[in-house]
Design a protein around this motif. Structure first.
Motif, PDB file in Angstrom:
ATOM      1  N   HIS A  46       0.846  -1.191   0.000  1.00  0.00           N
ATOM      2  CA  HIS A  46       0.000   0.000   0.000  1.00  0.00           C
ATOM      3  C   HIS A  46       0.885   1.246   0.000  1.00  0.00           C
ATOM      4  N   PRO A  47       0.543   2.280  -0.795  1.00  0.00           N
ATOM      5  CA  PRO A  47       1.395   3.480  -0.847  1.00  0.00           C
ATOM      6  C   PRO A  47       1.431   4.259   0.459  1.00  0.00           C
ATOM      7  N   LYS A  48       0.366   4.231   1.249  1.00  0.00           N
ATOM      8  CA  LYS A  48       0.325   4.937   2.526  1.00  0.00           C
ATOM      9  C   LYS A  48      -0.001   3.920   3.624  1.00  0.00           C
ATOM     10  N   PRO A  49       0.994   3.398   4.319  1.00  0.00           N
ATOM     11  CA  PRO A  49       0.707   2.455   5.396  1.00  0.00           C
ATOM     12  C   PRO A  49       0.021   3.159   6.555  1.00  0.00           C
ATOM     13  N   PRO A  50      -0.649   2.433   7.440  1.00  0.00           N
ATOM     14  CA  PRO A  50      -1.314   3.056   8.590  1.00  0.00           C
ATOM     15  C   PRO A  50      -0.321   3.833   9.440  1.00  0.00           C
ATOM     16  N   LEU A  51      -0.744   4.998   9.947  1.00  0.00           N
ATOM     17  CA  LEU A  51       0.163   5.885  10.667  1.00  0.00           C
ATOM     18  C   LEU A  51       0.146   5.679  12.173  1.00  0.00           C
ATOM     19  N   ALA A  52      -0.966   5.215  12.715  1.00  0.00           N
ATOM     20  CA  ALA A  52      -1.061   5.109  14.165  1.00  0.00           C
ATOM     21  C   ALA A  52      -1.728   3.802  14.554  1.00  0.00           C
ATOM     22  N   THR A  53      -1.328   3.289  15.699  1.00  0.00           N
ATOM     23  CA  THR A  53      -1.955   2.111  16.271  1.00  0.00           C
ATOM     24  C   THR A  53      -2.840   2.574  17.411  1.00  0.00           C
ATOM     25  N   VAL A  54      -4.076   2.116  17.421  1.00  0.00           N
ATOM     26  CA  VAL A  54      -5.047   2.532  18.418  1.00  0.00           C
ATOM     27  C   VAL A  54      -5.466   1.306  19.217  1.00  0.00           C
ATOM     28  N   THR A  55      -5.532   1.447  20.538  1.00  0.00           N
ATOM     29  CA  THR A  55      -5.995   0.367  21.391  1.00  0.00           C
ATOM     30  C   THR A  55      -7.514   0.407  21.448  1.00  0.00           C
ATOM     31  N   VAL A  56      -8.132  -0.739  21.211  1.00  0.00           N
ATOM     32  CA  VAL A  56      -9.580  -0.828  21.168  1.00  0.00           C
ATOM     33  C   VAL A  56     -10.029  -1.926  22.116  1.00  0.00           C
ATOM     34  N   ASN A  57     -11.029  -1.635  22.942  1.00  0.00           N
ATOM     35  CA  ASN A  57     -11.653  -2.646  23.781  1.00  0.00           C
ATOM     36  C   ASN A  57     -12.911  -3.121  23.075  1.00  0.00           C
ATOM     37  N   SER A  58     -13.060  -4.419  22.967  1.00  0.00           N
ATOM     38  CA  SER A  58     -14.279  -4.951  22.361  1.00  0.00           C
ATOM     39  C   SER A  58     -14.840  -6.034  23.263  1.00  0.00           C
ATOM     40  N   ALA A  59     -16.137  -6.008  23.421  1.00  0.00           N
ATOM     41  CA  ALA A  59     -16.824  -6.998  24.247  1.00  0.00           C
ATOM     42  C   ALA A  59     -18.008  -7.540  23.458  1.00  0.00           C
ATOM     43  N   VAL A  60     -18.107  -8.865  23.391  1.00  0.00           N
ATOM     44  CA  VAL A  60     -19.200  -9.505  22.666  1.00  0.00           C
ATOM     45  C   VAL A  60     -19.934 -10.409  23.647  1.00  0.00           C
ATOM     46  N   CYS A  61     -21.248 -10.234  23.724  1.00  0.00           N
ATOM     47  CA  CYS A  61     -22.055 -11.039  24.618  1.00  0.00           C
ATOM     48  C   CYS A  61     -23.425 -11.239  23.978  1.00  0.00           C
ATOM     49  N   ALA A  62     -23.750 -12.469  23.629  1.00  0.00           N
ATOM     50  CA  ALA A  62     -25.062 -12.828  23.073  1.00  0.00           C
ATOM     51  C   ALA A  62     -25.411 -11.988  21.853  1.00  0.00           C
ATOM     52  N   PHE A  63     -24.524 -11.984  20.885  1.00  0.00           N
ATOM     53  CA  PHE A  63     -24.699 -11.298  19.608  1.00  0.00           C
ATOM     54  C   PHE A  63     -24.728  -9.776  19.715  1.00  0.00           C
ATOM     55  N   LEU A  64     -24.440  -9.244  20.870  1.00  0.00           N
ATOM     56  CA  LEU A  64     -24.345  -7.800  21.040  1.00  0.00           C
ATOM     57  C   LEU A  64     -22.871  -7.465  21.235  1.00  0.00           C
ATOM     58  N   SER A  65     -22.409  -6.471  20.531  1.00  0.00           N
ATOM     59  CA  SER A  65     -21.006  -6.110  20.663  1.00  0.00           C
ATOM     60  C   SER A  65     -20.888  -4.644  21.067  1.00  0.00           C
ATOM     61  N   LYS A  66     -19.859  -4.375  21.827  1.00  0.00           N
ATOM     62  CA  LYS A  66     -19.570  -3.008  22.256  1.00  0.00           C
ATOM     63  C   LYS A  66     -18.097  -2.757  22.002  1.00  0.00           C
ATOM     64  N   VAL A  67     -17.794  -1.718  21.233  1.00  0.00           N
ATOM     65  CA  VAL A  67     -16.426  -1.374  20.893  1.00  0.00           C
ATOM     66  C   VAL A  67     -16.152   0.029  21.408  1.00  0.00           C
ATOM     67  N   SER A  68     -15.025   0.192  22.095  1.00  0.00           N
ATOM     68  CA  SER A  68     -14.646   1.517  22.587  1.00  0.00           C
ATOM     69  C   SER A  68     -13.154   1.709  22.375  1.00  0.00           C
ATOM     70  N   VAL A  69     -12.789   2.917  22.016  1.00  0.00           N
ATOM     71  CA  VAL A  69     -11.387   3.269  21.801  1.00  0.00           C
ATOM     72  C   VAL A  69     -10.800   3.751  23.120  1.00  0.00           C
ATOM     73  N   VAL A  70      -9.669   3.196  23.493  1.00  0.00           N
ATOM     74  CA  VAL A  70      -8.987   3.590  24.729  1.00  0.00           C
ATOM     75  C   VAL A  70      -8.065   4.757  24.389  1.00  0.00           C
ATOM     76  N   PRO A  71      -8.240   5.918  25.039  1.00  0.00           N
ATOM     77  CA  PRO A  71      -7.382   7.067  24.710  1.00  0.00           C
ATOM     78  C   PRO A  71      -5.939   6.828  25.151  1.00  0.00           C
ATOM     79  N   PHE A  72      -5.010   7.380  24.417  1.00  0.00           N
ATOM     80  CA  PHE A  72      -3.602   7.252  24.746  1.00  0.00           C
ATOM     81  C   PHE A  72      -3.193   8.437  25.616  1.00  0.00           C
TER      82      PHE A  72
END
Length: 128
Positions: free
Chosen positions: A13-39
């Protein structure tokens, strides 16, 4: 047209990803919750309550401000579980290094001087 960027395609790819972001994800009974953890830099900038800016129009922002040591300790308590530091004083020194990078002072002092005071034992950091 945006196509997903799989790890096997990053090298080509000509522009590789610039930053890595920590993400919390929780899946329970087909429901998912995703949140970005601030640095650490985001928490330090949010602590000073700077106004929002348009990132496309305003570039190369020079941050300047003064943060109290109590706020730095609170940020260190948030970051401590993700840090490799043994105790809270080492995490506080990491956050002070972030303040050096961003350009803030802590209680009117240079963060590097405050780091040295913590190392020398002149400044006490509570361990709770």
């Amino acid at each position: 047209m945006n196509t997903p960027l799989f790890p096997s395609r990053w090298a080509n790819h000509p522009k590789p990803p610039l930053a890595t972001v920590t993400v919390n994800s929780a899946v329970c009974a087909f429901l998912s919750k995703v949140s970005v953890v601030p640095f650490a830099a985001a928490l330090v900038i949010m602590a000073l309550k700077e106004p929002k800016r348009d990132r496309k129009k305003t570039k190369n922002i020079n941050h300047n401000g003064n943060i109290s040591l109590d706020v730095i300790i609170e940020i260190a308590k948030v970051m401590h579980p993700r840090s490799m530091a043994k105790d809270l004083s080492e995490t506080v020194k990491e956050i002070l290094g972030t303040c050096v990078f961003v350009g803030y002072t802590v209680d009117g002092k240079d963060p590097k001087d405050l780091q040295q005071e913590i190392i020398d034992g002149d400044e006490e950091i509570p361990q709770d």
